[in-house]
Motif scaffolding. Structure first.
Motif, PDB file in Angstrom:
ATOM      1  N   VAL A  50       0.841  -1.181   0.000  1.00 41.46           N
ATOM      2  CA  VAL A  50       0.000   0.000   0.000  1.00 41.46           C
ATOM      3  C   VAL A  50       0.881   1.237   0.000  1.00 41.46           C
ATOM      4  O   VAL A  50       1.709   1.426   0.891  1.00 41.46           O
ATOM      5  CB  VAL A  50      -0.921   0.022   1.241  1.00 41.46           C
ATOM      6  N   ALA A  51       0.707   2.085  -1.001  1.00 43.05           N
ATOM      7  CA  ALA A  51       1.450   3.344  -1.075  1.00 43.05           C
ATOM      8  C   ALA A  51       0.536   4.475  -0.646  1.00 43.05           C
ATOM      9  O   ALA A  51      -0.470   4.749  -1.287  1.00 43.05           O
ATOM     10  CB  ALA A  51       1.951   3.586  -2.498  1.00 43.05           C
ATOM     11  N   ALA A  52       0.851   5.118   0.462  1.00 48.43           N
ATOM     12  CA  ALA A  52       0.015   6.205   0.967  1.00 48.43           C
ATOM     13  C   ALA A  52       0.199   7.456   0.134  1.00 48.43           C
ATOM     14  O   ALA A  52       1.285   7.765  -0.337  1.00 48.43           O
ATOM     15  CB  ALA A  52       0.355   6.491   2.430  1.00 48.43           C
ATOM     16  N   SER A  53      -0.891   8.202  -0.038  1.00 52.75           N
ATOM     17  CA  SER A  53      -0.839   9.439  -0.797  1.00 52.75           C
ATOM     18  C   SER A  53       0.059  10.446  -0.100  1.00 52.75           C
ATOM     19  O   SER A  53      -0.036  10.658   1.114  1.00 52.75           O
ATOM     20  CB  SER A  53      -2.255  10.017  -0.926  1.00 52.75           C
ATOM     21  N   GLY A  54       0.962  11.052  -0.839  1.00 51.22           N
ATOM     22  CA  GLY A  54       1.848  12.055  -0.275  1.00 51.22           C
ATOM     23  C   GLY A  54       2.972  11.478   0.554  1.00 51.22           C
ATOM     24  O   GLY A  54       3.592  12.173   1.344  1.00 51.22           O
ATOM     25  N   LEU A 241     -15.579   9.149   1.326  1.00 50.09           N
ATOM     26  CA  LEU A 241     -15.414   9.466  -0.089  1.00 50.09           C
ATOM     27  C   LEU A 241     -16.701   9.080  -0.796  1.00 50.09           C
ATOM     28  O   LEU A 241     -17.070   7.898  -0.837  1.00 50.09           O
ATOM     29  CB  LEU A 241     -14.229   8.704  -0.685  1.00 50.09           C
ATOM     30  N   LEU A 242     -17.407  10.069  -1.325  1.00 48.75           N
ATOM     31  CA  LEU A 242     -18.664   9.848  -2.026  1.00 48.75           C
ATOM     32  C   LEU A 242     -18.432   9.975  -3.523  1.00 48.75           C
ATOM     33  O   LEU A 242     -17.757  10.896  -3.983  1.00 48.75           O
ATOM     34  CB  LEU A 242     -19.711  10.880  -1.588  1.00 48.75           C
ATOM     35  N   LEU A 243     -19.001   9.031  -4.272  1.00 47.85           N
ATOM     36  CA  LEU A 243     -18.855   9.036  -5.722  1.00 47.85           C
ATOM     37  C   LEU A 243     -20.214   8.827  -6.377  1.00 47.85           C
ATOM     38  O   LEU A 243     -21.037   8.049  -5.895  1.00 47.85           O
ATOM     39  CB  LEU A 243     -17.893   7.936  -6.163  1.00 47.85           C
ATOM     40  N   GLY A 244     -20.436   9.539  -7.473  1.00 44.51           N
ATOM     41  CA  GLY A 244     -21.669   9.386  -8.239  1.00 44.51           C
ATOM     42  C   GLY A 244     -21.436   9.858  -9.652  1.00 44.51           C
ATOM     43  O   GLY A 244     -20.379  10.413  -9.971  1.00 44.51           O
ATOM     44  N   ALA A 245     -22.418   9.639 -10.488  1.00 45.12           N
ATOM     45  CA  ALA A 245     -22.325  10.069 -11.883  1.00 45.12           C
ATOM     46  C   ALA A 245     -23.449  11.044 -12.192  1.00 45.12           C
ATOM     47  O   ALA A 245     -24.507  11.031 -11.559  1.00 45.12           O
ATOM     48  CB  ALA A 245     -22.407   8.867 -12.823  1.00 45.12           C
ATOM     49  N   GLU A 246     -23.198  11.925 -13.157  1.00 42.27           N
ATOM     50  CA  GLU A 246     -24.217  12.903 -13.547  1.00 42.27           C
ATOM     51  C   GLU A 246     -25.515  12.212 -13.948  1.00 42.27           C
ATOM     52  O   GLU A 246     -26.604  12.666 -13.583  1.00 42.27           O
ATOM     53  CB  GLU A 246     -23.700  13.761 -14.709  1.00 42.27           C
ATOM     54  N   GLU A 247     -25.393  11.130 -14.707  1.00 43.63           N
ATOM     55  CA  GLU A 247     -26.557  10.342 -15.114  1.00 43.63           C
ATOM     56  C   GLU A 247     -26.450   8.971 -14.450  1.00 43.63           C
ATOM     57  O   GLU A 247     -25.831   8.062 -14.978  1.00 43.63           O
ATOM     58  CB  GLU A 247     -26.621  10.216 -16.637  1.00 43.63           C
ATOM     59  N   HIS A 272     -17.074  13.360  -5.483  1.00 43.44           N
ATOM     60  CA  HIS A 272     -16.655  13.491  -6.875  1.00 43.44           C
ATOM     61  C   HIS A 272     -17.805  13.020  -7.763  1.00 43.44           C
ATOM     62  O   HIS A 272     -18.271  11.875  -7.623  1.00 43.44           O
ATOM     63  CB  HIS A 272     -15.409  12.656  -7.163  1.00 43.44           C
ATOM     64  N   VAL A 273     -18.253  13.897  -8.653  1.00 45.36           N
ATOM     65  CA  VAL A 273     -19.326  13.567  -9.583  1.00 45.36           C
ATOM     66  C   VAL A 273     -18.707  13.333 -10.960  1.00 45.36           C
ATOM     67  O   VAL A 273     -18.067  14.222 -11.524  1.00 45.36           O
ATOM     68  CB  VAL A 273     -20.378  14.687  -9.655  1.00 45.36           C
ATOM     69  N   PRO A 285     -13.650   1.211 -12.869  1.00 49.82           N
ATOM     70  CA  PRO A 285     -12.398   1.488 -13.598  1.00 49.82           C
ATOM     71  C   PRO A 285     -12.097   2.974 -13.751  1.00 49.82           C
ATOM     72  O   PRO A 285     -10.938   3.344 -13.966  1.00 49.82           O
ATOM     73  CB  PRO A 285     -12.637   0.838 -14.971  1.00 49.82           C
ATOM     74  N   ARG A 286     -13.093   3.812 -13.621  1.00 49.51           N
ATOM     75  CA  ARG A 286     -12.892   5.257 -13.758  1.00 49.51           C
ATOM     76  C   ARG A 286     -12.476   5.911 -12.441  1.00 49.51           C
ATOM     77  O   ARG A 286     -12.007   7.056 -12.453  1.00 49.51           O
ATOM     78  CB  ARG A 286     -14.177   5.926 -14.272  1.00 49.51           C
ATOM     79  N   VAL A 287     -12.659   5.229 -11.328  1.00 49.24           N
ATOM     80  CA  VAL A 287     -12.412   5.874 -10.038  1.00 49.24           C
ATOM     81  C   VAL A 287     -11.354   5.184  -9.189  1.00 49.24           C
ATOM     82  O   VAL A 287     -10.836   5.786  -8.247  1.00 49.24           O
ATOM     83  CB  VAL A 287     -13.722   5.981  -9.215  1.00 49.24           C
ATOM     84  N   ASN A 288     -11.027   3.905  -9.494  1.00 55.12           N
ATOM     85  CA  ASN A 288     -10.124   3.201  -8.578  1.00 55.12           C
ATOM     86  C   ASN A 288      -8.757   3.869  -8.483  1.00 55.12           C
ATOM     87  O   ASN A 288      -8.286   4.198  -7.389  1.00 55.12           O
ATOM     88  CB  ASN A 288     -10.008   1.715  -8.949  1.00 55.12           C
ATOM     89  N   GLU A 289      -8.124   4.094  -9.625  1.00 53.50           N
ATOM     90  CA  GLU A 289      -6.807   4.742  -9.615  1.00 53.50           C
ATOM     91  C   GLU A 289      -6.915   6.238  -9.329  1.00 53.50           C
ATOM     92  O   GLU A 289      -6.047   6.821  -8.676  1.00 53.50           O
ATOM     93  CB  GLU A 289      -6.106   4.527 -10.960  1.00 53.50           C
ATOM     94  N   ALA A 290      -7.968   6.855  -9.817  1.00 56.19           N
ATOM     95  CA  ALA A 290      -8.088   8.307  -9.691  1.00 56.19           C
ATOM     96  C   ALA A 290      -8.381   8.759  -8.262  1.00 56.19           C
ATOM     97  O   ALA A 290      -7.882   9.802  -7.822  1.00 56.19           O
ATOM     98  CB  ALA A 290      -9.191   8.809 -10.628  1.00 56.19           C
ATOM     99  N   TYR A 291      -9.172   7.957  -7.519  1.00 60.06           N
ATOM    100  CA  TYR A 291      -9.617   8.416  -6.207  1.00 60.06           C
ATOM    101  C   TYR A 291      -9.486   7.378  -5.094  1.00 60.06           C
ATOM    102  O   TYR A 291      -9.045   7.704  -3.988  1.00 60.06           O
ATOM    103  CB  TYR A 291     -11.099   8.849  -6.269  1.00 60.06           C
TER     104      TYR A 291
END
Length: 299
Positions: A50-54, A241-247, A272-273, A285-291
């Motif tokens: 596990v690599a911690a952010s920062g 951490l909350l995630l959702g999509a516009e549609e 993050h929307v 796949p759109r959020v795992n690496e990004a967030y």
């Protein structure tokens, strides 16, 4: 002859060692965390670091038995559990990044059995089991993080609010205000599949082909009781951490309503929307690496 026998024995030893190592990489299926037949967990032991952010590239060793323990809760409208383990791809992704993953199944709602409180209570039982057993599988029992999508997002939100000591929560497209969702269902502003799931989960509807309306669903106190937006803890709040999509199948307004309630209670919470369409683990796949990975590692 003797050389041949020695070579054969060595080959068998190497083959056995290889098989043992390979078996160690396989998920451990069918473990029970509760008394109900559906209360089972599949364990994915950590494979990476596990690599911690920062952290300037520093890592923590998964093999040391201190990997963050992630409890993974699938969706399905509180009423569908098509596979013994519904999110193996997500679990494998997480274990490859050094997390110990506990992918759970749980009791489901039906026309004769509502979702609440049995489903949130099942998540709490799973948390207790992980606290007792995480160290056996390379996980840290003091660092428990929850990850849920869709109905599973609702359940991890509730579990984090009801269970002290949760480190962090990742919620993808989770219903947070069942009162407002019921009203949207009555106005036919939700997709029929979600309306039916909501009605069955709350005990105010039954599944009939083509049926899309909610009726006799006016027990507001019951809806509020299982709405995370109304149950934010006054202290000891996990990171969110909350995630959702516009549609999204679950309107992103559910996360947008939840966020200020968390922040007003002093919780560390981010939303993050995502642009365009998506729902729950479908946009993993759109959020795992990004967030997600950096959030879990940092908390």
């Amino acid at each position: 002859m003797r050389r041949a026998l020695l070579a054969g024995a060595l080959a068998l030893v190497l083959l056995a060692s290889w098989a043992t190592a390979a078996d160690a990489l396989l998920p451990i299926k069918g473990l029970s965390y509760g008394s109900a037949p559906s209360e089972t967990v599949t364990v994915y032991e950590p494979l990476g670091t596990v690599a911690a952010s920062g952290s300037s590239g520093s890592t923590s060793s998964a093999a040391a038995g201190d990997a963050p323990s992630v409890i993974l809760v699938h969706g399905g409208g509180w009423r569908q559990q098509p596979n013994t383990t519904e999110q193996p791809t997500v679990a494998q992704n997480l274990r490859g990044h050094g997390f110990a993953v506990f992918d759970i199944d749980y009791p489901q709602a039906s026309a004769s059995q509502v979702a609440f409180p049995k489903e949130p209570e099942a998540i709490e039982s799973a948390i207790a089991w992980v606290r007792q057993n995480a160290a056996k599988y390379g996980g840290d029992p003091e660092n428990i993080e929850l990850l849920g999508g869709s109905a599973g997002g609702n359940l991890v939100d509730l579990a984090a609010e009801r269970t002290p000591g949760i480190r962090s929560v990742v919620e993808l497209s989770g219903p947070t205000n069942l009162v407002s969702m019921v009203e949207m269902g009555k106005r036919e502003e939700l997709k029929s599949s979600l309306t039916i799931s909501l009605a069955i989960a709350l005990g105010c509807g039954r599944e009939v082909y083509g049926w899309t309306k909610i009726s006799n669903c006016d027990n507001f106190a019951f809806q509020e009781e299982w709405s995370p937006v109304d149950k934010v803890p006054a202290s000891g709040c996990p990171h969110w951490l909350l995630l959702g999509a516009e549609e999204d199948l679950v309107p992103v307004s559910q996360q947008e309503e939840f966020l200020p309630k968390l922040q007003a209670a002093g919780c560390s919470a981010t939303l993050h929307v995502l642009p365009g369409k998506g729902h729950g683990f479908g946009y993993w796949p759109r959020v795992n690496e990004a967030y997600v990975y950096s959030f879990l590692a940092a908390n």
